[in-house]
Design a protein around this motif. Structure first.
Motif, short mmCIF file in Angstrom:
data_model
loop_
_atom_site.label_atom_id
_atom_site.label_comp_id
_atom_site.label_asym_id
_atom_site.label_seq_id
_atom_site.Cartn_x
_atom_site.Cartn_y
_atom_site.Cartn_z
N ARG A 1 0.83 -1.21 0.00
CA ARG A 1 0.00 0.00 0.00
C ARG A 1 0.87 1.26 0.00
NH1 ARG A 1 -3.07 -3.10 3.70
NH2 ARG A 1 -2.19 -1.97 5.48
N GLY A 2 1.99 1.20 0.72
CA GLY A 2 2.89 2.35 0.74
C GLY A 2 3.47 2.64 -0.62
N MET A 3 3.85 1.59 -1.35
CA MET A 3 4.42 1.77 -2.68
C MET A 3 3.37 2.37 -3.63
SD MET A 3 7.33 1.38 -4.23
CE MET A 3 8.24 0.11 -3.31
N GLU A 4 2.14 1.85 -3.53
CA GLU A 4 1.06 2.36 -4.38
C GLU A 4 0.76 3.82 -4.06
OE1 GLU A 4 -2.15 -0.27 -3.60
OE2 GLU A 4 -1.20 -2.00 -4.59
N LYS A 5 0.74 4.15 -2.78
CA LYS A 5 0.45 5.52 -2.37
C LYS A 5 1.54 6.47 -2.85
CE LYS A 5 -1.87 8.63 0.01
NZ LYS A 5 -3.25 9.02 -0.34
N GLY A 6 2.79 6.04 -2.74
CA GLY A 6 3.90 6.87 -3.19
C GLY A 6 3.80 7.19 -4.67
N LYS A 7 3.45 6.20 -5.45
CA LYS A 7 3.30 6.42 -6.89
C LYS A 7 2.14 7.36 -7.18
CE LYS A 7 5.33 1.95 -8.15
NZ LYS A 7 5.07 0.59 -8.72
N ALA A 8 1.04 7.19 -6.43
CA ALA A 8 -0.13 8.04 -6.63
C ALA A 8 0.17 9.49 -6.28
CB ALA A 8 -1.30 7.53 -5.79
N LEU A 9 1.04 9.70 -5.30
CA LEU A 9 1.42 11.06 -4.88
C LEU A 9 2.48 11.67 -5.79
CD1 LEU A 9 1.58 10.53 -1.01
CD2 LEU A 9 -0.11 11.91 -2.25
N GLY A 10 3.01 10.88 -6.70
CA GLY A 10 4.05 11.37 -7.60
C GLY A 10 5.43 11.39 -6.97
N MET A 11 5.63 10.61 -5.92
CA MET A 11 6.96 10.54 -5.31
C MET A 11 7.94 9.90 -6.28
SD MET A 11 6.22 9.32 -1.38
CE MET A 11 8.00 9.43 -0.98
N ARG A 12 9.16 10.31 -6.19
CA ARG A 12 10.21 9.66 -6.97
C ARG A 12 10.75 8.49 -6.15
NH1 ARG A 12 15.68 12.58 -9.33
NH2 ARG A 12 16.88 10.69 -9.74
N ILE A 13 10.57 7.29 -6.65
CA ILE A 13 10.93 6.08 -5.91
C ILE A 13 12.08 5.38 -6.63
CG2 ILE A 13 10.15 3.82 -5.13
CD1 ILE A 13 7.33 5.02 -4.90
N THR A 14 13.18 5.20 -5.90
CA THR A 14 14.34 4.47 -6.41
C THR A 14 14.45 3.17 -5.63
OG1 THR A 14 15.47 6.57 -6.88
CG2 THR A 14 16.83 4.56 -6.82
N ASN A 15 14.34 2.06 -6.32
CA ASN A 15 14.28 0.77 -5.62
C ASN A 15 15.58 0.37 -4.96
OD1 ASN A 15 11.55 0.27 -6.21
ND2 ASN A 15 12.08 -0.50 -8.25
N ALA A 16 16.70 0.77 -5.53
CA ALA A 16 17.98 0.37 -4.95
C ALA A 16 19.09 1.28 -5.44
CB ALA A 16 18.31 -1.08 -5.32
N LEU A 17 20.16 1.37 -4.66
CA LEU A 17 21.35 2.09 -5.07
C LEU A 17 22.20 1.19 -5.98
CD1 LEU A 17 22.53 3.89 -1.81
CD2 LEU A 17 21.20 4.82 -3.71
N PRO A 18 23.21 1.74 -6.63
CA PRO A 18 24.12 0.89 -7.40
C PRO A 18 24.67 -0.24 -6.54
CG PRO A 18 24.55 3.21 -7.85
CD PRO A 18 23.56 3.17 -6.72
N PRO A 19 24.86 -1.42 -7.09
CA PRO A 19 25.32 -2.58 -6.31
C PRO A 19 26.57 -2.31 -5.49
CG PRO A 19 24.64 -3.29 -8.49
CD PRO A 19 24.60 -1.79 -8.50
N ALA A 20 27.52 -1.58 -6.04
CA ALA A 20 28.76 -1.31 -5.29
C ALA A 20 28.46 -0.48 -4.03
CB ALA A 20 29.75 -0.57 -6.18
#
Length: 358
Positions: free
Chosen positions: A281-300
């Motif tokens: 629900r948090g992920m869906e809400k963030g997208k609905a609010l137009g938040m910029r969501i980055t799933n992960a940083l570079p592996p290093a």
């Protein structure tokens, strides 16, 4: 604290005796109070309500739980003391925020590097509690009714996206105790505060961001005051999260105590389910609010972060010696169990938990 405790005790005394005193309202019926700093719509509270209904059903109506939500009776950082002293019969406790008297419980939450999921968080905590008496010593005066894990935190920020570890430098971030040292190593300015204070701090610009799971975008409305979420994977552990005062426990008959023991797996399963659902629900809400969501940083970067986290765990373990707690064996045992799970093994202490479950 003493003044606040007196005020809360006075409040409790003025409430209906059936709510705070565990008084028999009808022949064979006992009502106990339950206190939480969260509102009834929060995922934690939804799990609490599920447990309350199960307790009443299992007891045949002999045990009724009356809730007090939204911090009306207890606080986040002093909840262990407040429940011990009878501010409420049962309550949500947060030893990870305790300002004293729970050093091992708070420190062990940072010993879970490499943990894979929420069920393992809970099971490994129970293994540690069984192996190290200091956990029970710090819980003296309380009967634990549920252990809680959680979704893996990332970083929510107000005005600046986190695209690499260097972007953390200079940011004032609210973080859990076990993450403070890592963030300092990365040049951030971390602070520790209960989650209930974070929304206001973000809104006022007191902090630049918060280390928290994405579920808080919806459950604590952080999406209203933060624009970015980055999935920087903070490994985290479980902790005893619901407890009853010994005084209230002693008032119960052996039959009703057994009801509460049998309800512990129900409460823990409800918490796990609600926490995991809240992430979606948090992920869906963030997208609905137009938040910029980055799933992960570079592996290093993530690998460097894991190394810093492991070093910080060793530092926390050593610092526990200031409180006459030998933290290294606790850390070593936690890592042994996590490594066993990574190999696909089921530690013996996991099996003993299943055998002991009603």
């Amino acid at each position: 604290m003493a003044k606040r405790l007196k005020q809360l005790l006075a409040t409790c005394a003025l409430l209906a005796l059936s709510a705070c005193g565990g008084k028999e309202e009808a022949p064979g019926t006992i009502t106990l109070s339950y206190a939480s700093p969260y509102p009834p719509g929060h995922p934690f509270s939804k799990a609490d309500i599920e447990w309350m209904k199960a307790v009443t059903e299992k007891s045949g109506g002999k045990l009724v739980i009356k809730p007090f939500w939204s911090g009306s009776l207890i606080t986040s950082d002093q909840s262990m003391v407040e429940i011990r002293h009878g501010v409420a019969d049962i309550g949500l406790i947060t030893p990870i925020y305790a300002r004293g008297g729970a050093h091992a419980l708070r420190g062990q939450a940072g010993f879970y590097g490499g943990i894979k999921d929420l069920p393992d968080q809970v099971a490994i905590y129970k293994c540690l509690e069984a192996a190290f008496p200091v956990f029970s010593q710090e819980l003296q005066g309380l009967h634990v009714l549920a252990v809680q894990g959680g979704n893996f935190p990332g970083v929510l920020t107000r005005h600046k996206p986190i695209e690499k570890l260097e972007d953390l430098r200079g940011l004032r971030l609210r973080a859990q105790t076990e993450a403070l040292g890592v963030l300092r190593d990365l040049g951030a300015d971390p602070v520790n505060m209960p989650m209930g204070e974070v929304y206001s701090a973000l809104a006022k610009g007191v902090i630049d961001g918060v280390v928290a799971p994405v579920d808080t975008v919806h459950s604590l409305h952080f999406g209203e005051v933060a624009s970015y979420f980055t999935g920087l994977h903070f490994d985290r552990g479980a902790y005893p999260a619901r407890a009853m005062s010994d005084k209230a426990w002693q008032r119960l008959t052996p039959e009703l105590r057994q009801v509460l023991k049998e309800a512990q797996p129900i409460w823990e399963a409800a918490l796990s389910r609600q926490i995991l659902n809240a992430e979606d629900r948090g992920m869906e809400k963030g997208k609905a609010l137009g938040m910029r969501i980055t799933n992960a940083l570079p592996p290093a970067d993530q690998e460097r972060f894991r190394a810093l986290y492991a070093e910080n765990a060793r530092r926390i373990a050593d610092e526990l010696s200031h409180f006459n707690v030998d933290g290294r064996p606790i850390l070593a045992h936690a890592q042994e169990l996590i490594s066993a799970r990574a190999r696909g093994e089921t530690p013996a202490c996991f099996n003993s938990q299943t055998e002991q479950s009603p």
